[in-house]
Design a protein around this motif. Structure first.
Motif, PDB file in Angstrom:
ATOM      1  N   ARG A 126      -6.740   3.992 -18.549  1.00 46.61           N
ATOM      2  CA  ARG A 126      -6.215   4.430 -19.846  1.00 46.61           C
ATOM      3  C   ARG A 126      -4.695   4.475 -19.827  1.00 46.61           C
ATOM      4  N   LEU A 127      -4.107   4.936 -18.722  1.00 48.30           N
ATOM      5  CA  LEU A 127      -2.649   5.013 -18.624  1.00 48.30           C
ATOM      6  C   LEU A 127      -2.015   3.628 -18.605  1.00 48.30           C
ATOM      7  N   LEU A 128      -2.612   2.687 -17.893  1.00 48.73           N
ATOM      8  CA  LEU A 128      -2.082   1.317 -17.878  1.00 48.73           C
ATOM      9  C   LEU A 128      -2.131   0.699 -19.275  1.00 48.73           C
ATOM     10  N   GLY A 142       0.789  -1.223   0.000  1.00 47.67           N
ATOM     11  CA  GLY A 142       0.000   0.000   0.000  1.00 47.67           C
ATOM     12  C   GLY A 142       0.823   1.275   0.000  1.00 47.67           C
ATOM     13  N   ASP A 143       2.158   1.160  -0.067  1.00 46.24           N
ATOM     14  CA  ASP A 143       3.014   2.346  -0.094  1.00 46.24           C
ATOM     15  C   ASP A 143       3.036   2.996  -1.473  1.00 46.24           C
ATOM     16  N   TRP A 144       2.821   2.205  -2.503  1.00 41.74           N
ATOM     17  CA  TRP A 144       2.845   2.653  -3.891  1.00 41.74           C
ATOM     18  C   TRP A 144       1.529   2.292  -4.545  1.00 41.74           C
ATOM     19  N   SER A 145       1.267   2.888  -5.717  1.00 38.35           N
ATOM     20  CA  SER A 145       0.135   2.464  -6.530  1.00 38.35           C
ATOM     21  C   SER A 145       0.672   2.061  -7.905  1.00 38.35           C
ATOM     22  N   LEU A 146      -0.136   1.372  -8.689  1.00 34.11           N
ATOM     23  CA  LEU A 146       0.310   1.002 -10.031  1.00 34.11           C
ATOM     24  C   LEU A 146       0.479   2.247 -10.900  1.00 34.11           C
ATOM     25  N   VAL A 147      -0.468   3.184 -10.788  1.00 37.45           N
ATOM     26  CA  VAL A 147      -0.432   4.411 -11.574  1.00 37.45           C
ATOM     27  C   VAL A 147      -0.445   5.590 -10.621  1.00 37.45           C
ATOM     28  N   GLY A 148       0.436   6.542 -10.869  1.00 43.49           N
ATOM     29  CA  GLY A 148       0.479   7.724 -10.013  1.00 43.49           C
ATOM     30  C   GLY A 148       1.583   8.660 -10.439  1.00 43.49           C
ATOM     31  N   PRO A 149       1.740   9.741  -9.707  1.00 42.47           N
ATOM     32  CA  PRO A 149       2.810  10.683 -10.019  1.00 42.47           C
ATOM     33  C   PRO A 149       4.173  10.099  -9.647  1.00 42.47           C
ATOM     34  N   PRO A 150       5.246  10.638 -10.208  1.00 40.10           N
ATOM     35  CA  PRO A 150       6.571  10.136  -9.844  1.00 40.10           C
ATOM     36  C   PRO A 150       6.896  10.448  -8.382  1.00 40.10           C
ATOM     37  N   PRO A 151       7.649   9.585  -7.725  1.00 36.28           N
ATOM     38  CA  PRO A 151       7.929   9.788  -6.298  1.00 36.28           C
ATOM     39  C   PRO A 151       8.771  11.028  -6.017  1.00 36.28           C
ATOM     40  N   ASP A 152       9.516  11.526  -6.996  1.00 30.31           N
ATOM     41  CA  ASP A 152      10.383  12.685  -6.780  1.00 30.31           C
ATOM     42  C   ASP A 152       9.621  13.958  -6.462  1.00 30.31           C
ATOM     43  N   PHE A 153       8.340  13.999  -6.761  1.00 28.23           N
ATOM     44  CA  PHE A 153       7.621  15.263  -6.729  1.00 28.23           C
ATOM     45  C   PHE A 153       6.826  15.534  -5.469  1.00 28.23           C
ATOM     46  N   PHE A 154       6.970  14.739  -4.430  1.00 35.49           N
ATOM     47  CA  PHE A 154       6.115  14.973  -3.279  1.00 35.49           C
ATOM     48  C   PHE A 154       6.453  16.250  -2.521  1.00 35.49           C
ATOM     49  N   ALA A 155       7.694  16.653  -2.513  1.00 35.45           N
ATOM     50  CA  ALA A 155       8.025  17.963  -1.927  1.00 35.45           C
ATOM     51  C   ALA A 155       7.435  19.070  -2.782  1.00 35.45           C
ATOM     52  N   ASP A 156       7.517  18.917  -4.112  1.00 38.05           N
ATOM     53  CA  ASP A 156       6.933  19.901  -5.018  1.00 38.05           C
ATOM     54  C   ASP A 156       5.423  19.970  -4.855  1.00 38.05           C
ATOM     55  N   PHE A 157       4.767  18.804  -4.675  1.00 41.65           N
ATOM     56  CA  PHE A 157       3.323  18.791  -4.536  1.00 41.65           C
ATOM     57  C   PHE A 157       2.886  19.525  -3.278  1.00 41.65           C
ATOM     58  N   ALA A 158       3.645  19.376  -2.201  1.00 40.43           N
ATOM     59  CA  ALA A 158       3.290  20.081  -0.970  1.00 40.43           C
ATOM     60  C   ALA A 158       3.329  21.587  -1.198  1.00 40.43           C
ATOM     61  N   GLY A 163      -8.099   9.577 -11.491  1.00 47.13           N
ATOM     62  CA  GLY A 163      -9.321   8.804 -11.296  1.00 47.13           C
ATOM     63  C   GLY A 163      -9.155   7.427 -11.915  1.00 47.13           C
ATOM     64  N   LEU A 164     -10.108   6.568 -11.666  1.00 44.41           N
ATOM     65  CA  LEU A 164     -10.015   5.194 -12.150  1.00 44.41           C
ATOM     66  C   LEU A 164      -9.962   5.134 -13.677  1.00 44.41           C
TER      67      LEU A 164
END
Length: 141
Positions: A89-91, A20-36, A83-84
């Motif tokens: 579509r991305l997968l 549950g730490d990751w998802s199959l589709v999502g933003p890159p992990p590098d950007f969480f500081a940027d997202f905040a 969203g789902l």
């Protein structure tokens, strides 16, 4: 090289998806500081998407350096539209890209281009988006 090109180098991260730490589709992990920072400045309403093994960034900006303005615009677009339906579509697009190439897969699944993502990010709050991209580039966040 083959493992990197096909994305199989990320296979061990599937354990993170199961935990549950990751998802199959999502933003890159590098950007969480940027997202905040982006959330605090009103560029995105939510920045709680878990990092993904694949996503829009892997189709539109492969090999771009972390915190590149194009990567930031694409990641912000994903967070706004997540969203789902988009994830499915991305997968499918990611799998199809192995057969026909990334550009064709993006067109086939009617995904946004880098320019579309940048235009939307700039139209939301142009001064904030430009300041955020400048700060992330200078500080290497």
């Amino acid at each position: 090289q083959f493992l990197l090109g096909t994305g199989l180098s990320r296979a061990p991260l599937l354990l993170g998806v199961l935990r549950g730490d990751w998802s199959l589709v999502g933003p890159p992990p590098d950007f969480f500081a940027d997202f905040a920072v982006a959330k605090g400045r009103g560029l995105v309403e939510r920045a709680d998407n878990p990092p993904g093994l694949t996503g829009l960034n892997s189709l539109l900006t492969p090999g771009a350096p972390p915190h590149h303005p194009a990567m930031l615009a694409v990641a912000l677009w994903y967070c706004r539209h997540a969203g789902l339906g988009l994830d499915l579509r991305l997968l499918l697009a990611r799998a199809w890209a192995l057969v026909v190439g990334r550009r064709r897969a993006v067109r086939w699944f009617r995904l946004p281009t880098i320019e579309d993502c940048r235009r939307e990010a700039e139209s939301t709050r142009p001064e904030t988006f430009h300041a955020l991209t400048w700060v992330t580039r200078m500080l290497g966040m």
